[in-house]
Design a protein around this motif. Structure first.
Motif, PDB file in Angstrom:
ATOM      1  N   HIS A  93       7.687  -0.888  -5.699  1.00 60.72           N
ATOM      2  CA  HIS A  93       9.025  -1.374  -5.330  1.00 60.72           C
ATOM      3  C   HIS A  93       8.995  -2.709  -4.600  1.00 60.72           C
ATOM      4  N   LYS A  94       7.850  -3.145  -4.099  1.00 68.65           N
ATOM      5  CA  LYS A  94       7.814  -4.285  -3.174  1.00 68.65           C
ATOM      6  C   LYS A  94       8.368  -5.578  -3.778  1.00 68.65           C
ATOM      7  N   ILE A  95       8.280  -5.694  -5.097  1.00 67.21           N
ATOM      8  CA  ILE A  95       8.728  -6.927  -5.749  1.00 67.21           C
ATOM      9  C   ILE A  95      10.239  -7.135  -5.609  1.00 67.21           C
ATOM     10  N   GLY A 196       7.312  -7.357   4.621  1.00 62.25           N
ATOM     11  CA  GLY A 196       7.175  -6.483   3.462  1.00 62.25           C
ATOM     12  C   GLY A 196       7.862  -5.146   3.565  1.00 62.25           C
ATOM     13  N   SER A 197       8.441  -4.832   4.728  1.00 63.55           N
ATOM     14  CA  SER A 197       9.112  -3.537   4.857  1.00 63.55           C
ATOM     15  C   SER A 197      10.338  -3.685   5.767  1.00 63.55           C
ATOM     16  N   VAL A 198      11.020  -2.566   6.034  1.00 63.39           N
ATOM     17  CA  VAL A 198      12.240  -2.619   6.842  1.00 63.39           C
ATOM     18  C   VAL A 198      11.913  -2.603   8.328  1.00 63.39           C
ATOM     19  N   GLY A 240       6.404   1.731   6.485  1.00 62.69           N
ATOM     20  CA  GLY A 240       7.414   1.006   7.255  1.00 62.69           C
ATOM     21  C   GLY A 240       8.791   1.553   6.936  1.00 62.69           C
ATOM     22  N   GLY A 241       8.915   2.044   5.709  1.00 61.78           N
ATOM     23  CA  GLY A 241      10.142   2.746   5.332  1.00 61.78           C
ATOM     24  C   GLY A 241      11.032   2.058   4.311  1.00 61.78           C
ATOM     25  N   SER A 242      10.524   1.040   3.584  1.00 63.19           N
ATOM     26  CA  SER A 242      11.432   0.286   2.706  1.00 63.19           C
ATOM     27  C   SER A 242      11.767   1.005   1.406  1.00 63.19           C
ATOM     28  N   ASN A 243      10.778   1.655   0.773  1.00 64.35           N
ATOM     29  CA  ASN A 243      11.143   2.363  -0.460  1.00 64.35           C
ATOM     30  C   ASN A 243      12.073   3.524  -0.123  1.00 64.35           C
TER      31      ASN A 243
HETATM   32  C1  LIG Z   1       3.720  -0.449   0.511  1.00 63.81           C
HETATM   33  C2  LIG Z   1       3.949   0.827  -0.192  1.00 63.81           C
HETATM   34  C3  LIG Z   1       4.566   1.929   0.459  1.00 63.81           C
HETATM   35  C4  LIG Z   1       4.908   1.931   1.923  1.00 63.81           C
HETATM   36  O1  LIG Z   1       5.844   0.987   2.312  1.00 63.81           O
HETATM   37  P1  LIG Z   1       7.357   1.369   2.612  1.00 63.81           P
HETATM   38  O2  LIG Z   1       7.915   0.152   3.227  1.00 63.81           O
HETATM   39  O3  LIG Z   1       7.349   2.540   3.512  1.00 63.81           O
HETATM   40  O4  LIG Z   1       7.979   1.685   1.308  1.00 63.81           O
HETATM   41  C5  LIG Z   1       4.825   3.071  -0.268  1.00 63.81           C
HETATM   42  N1  LIG Z   1       4.484   3.163  -1.572  1.00 63.81           N
HETATM   43  C6  LIG Z   1       3.881   2.143  -2.228  1.00 63.81           C
HETATM   44  C7  LIG Z   1       3.518   2.322  -3.653  1.00 63.81           C
HETATM   45  C8  LIG Z   1       3.592   0.945  -1.560  1.00 63.81           C
HETATM   46  O5  LIG Z   1       2.999  -0.060  -2.218  1.00 63.81           O
END
Ligand SMILES: *Cc1c(COP(=O)(O)O)cnc(C)c1O
Length: 398
Positions: A93-95, A196-198, A240-243
């Motif tokens: 999801h990071k993209i 990279g995250s929230v 970090g919690g972004s997904n």
């Molecule tokens: C970086 C990553 C996470 C953890 O980051 P969040 O900000 O919590 O989403 C989770 N899953 C994947 C596949 C990641 O690359």
């Protein structure tokens, strides 16, 4: 029922309830103000939203599908559906966030990008998008992680990014973040820092959530189109919690949908060797925001452990802290061992190889207290497991 204590956006001080805010050196305040104003303008500008959407479709490959997991459903007595963020370009999801923030940097006329990375997933996503937009890219990475994740270091270099190994502290993500902050303070005029995250100071947790909320917005629509109703529960892993927040946000206003976040239980919660600040931590300040974190009695950050580098972080996004304290979301943890079992289970039953991080979310499907028989649940598959196969092969010895 009492309405959940949930606000859709942070207050004027950048807080989600008691959490968040801005604990930063004065030199950063103008840059954070500028970022906040520019984001508000961009987010309300149909042309910006259309451009963001176009990149998500034509470059990332969105919308990602939902997949019914029949064999996991059979095994658990649940109705399991998977949101497929593993199918995004670069494998997670990071993209989504990296594209959104690069477009913002371009609007602000900043052509130098910096980022921190742990396992290298956010670094690779950022390097990818910088190549796409022709931006100068520097990624800070703990020295220990550069050794553990050699292949991602090479990928970033191949994409034209500079990778700076960080040798302070534990030589991991926390230290890389410190170093990126330091760079930003010095070069803030021409540089944008893509977190990279929230996490981090306001407005980052809000901005990153808005760029990731496409995950849940799509899922809600797809689920309704396919099943004519909402799921009973949604579950995602939390580093970090972004997904997780990107997935949860669309469902927070629906009290019938149970929200479950899964942290890294490492070697077990009793061992102290974990990365579960929401489950066992206390609120404090880290990387510019007030949120739950892993700290000792003196408020010093304590070491974390997880088999999954992406969850191996002592803090968590402030909005998750609010969702926890308000009771709207439930947070739990899965151990390394449970995650590795889930990795093999999902691979054998569904032909899907999940990232170590994601495997923590699959692991809790066995918990009948959280998900009684018959529960209709959607799991966010935040990423694919290719990056983890070297480590998995060493541990599992199949
Ligand atoms: C970086 C990553 C996470 C953890 O980051 P969040 O900000 O919590 O989403 C989770 N899953 C994947 C596949 C990641 O690359």
């Amino acid at each position: 029922m009492i309405a959940p204590l949930y606000s859709d956006r942070p207050d004027a001080a950048g807080r989600f309830g008691a959490f968040g805010g801005r604990y930063v050196p004065e030199t950063l305040v103008p840059a954070l103000d500028q970022l906040e104003q520019e984001f508000e303008k961009a987010w309300n500008d149909p042309a910006f939203r259309a451009e963001f959407q176009q990149y998500l479709v034509e470059y990332v490959g969105r919308p990602t599908p939902i997949t019914e997991a029949r064999r996991l459903s059979e095994d658990t007595g649940l109705h399991v559906v998977i949101k497929r963020e593993d199918l995004n370009h670069t494998g997670a999801h990071k993209i989504n966030n990296a594209i959104g923030q690069c477009l913002l940097a371009l609007r602000m006329g900043k052509r130098r990008i910096i980022a921190e990375t742990g396992a290298g997933q956010h670094g690779v996503a950022t390097a990818t998008v910088c190549a796409l937009f022709g931006l100068d890219c520097t990624v800070y990475m703990g020295e220990e992680d550069t050794v553990r994740q050699e292949l991602n270091v090479f990928r970033m270099k191949l994409l034209g990014a500079k990778v700076v190994p960080v040798s302070s502290g534990t030589k991991t993500l926390k230290d890389a973040t410190n170093e990126a902050m330091r760079d930003w303070v010095t070069n803030v005029r021409d540089t944008h820092y893509i977190i990279g995250s929230v996490v981090g100071p306001h407005p980052f947790p809000y901005i990153v959530r808005q760029f990731q909320r496409v995950i849940g917005d799509e899922t809600r629509q797809q689920y309704q189109d396919r099943y004519g109703r909402l799921p009973d529960a949604v579950v995602a892993c939390v580093g970090g919690g972004s997904n997780a927040i990107g997935f949860f946000t669309a469902f927070v206003p629906d009290p019938s949908v149970k929200i479950v976040g899964v942290e890294a239980g490492g070697l077990g919660l009793a061992s102290g060797q974990h990365a579960a600040p929401l489950t066992l931590g206390q609120p404090g300040v880290l990387h510019g925001a007030y949120s739950y974190l892993m700290q000792d009695d003196d408020g010093q950050i304590i070491g974390t452990h997880s088999v999954s580098a992406g969850l191996d972080y002592p803090g968590v996004g402030p909005e998750h802290s609010q969702l926890k304290d308000s009771g709207r979301a439930t947070y739990t943890a899965a151990t390394d061992e449970e995650a590795l079992d889930a990795l093999q289970w999902v691979a054998r039953k569904e032909g899907l190889i999940a990232a170590f991080e994601t495997s923590h979310a699959f692991a809790v499907l066995h918990n009948r207290d959280l998900f009684p028989t018959g529960t209709r649940v959607v799991v966010n598959m935040s990423g694919r497991g290719d990056k983890d196969m070297g480590t998995a092969a060493q541990i599992l010895k199949l």
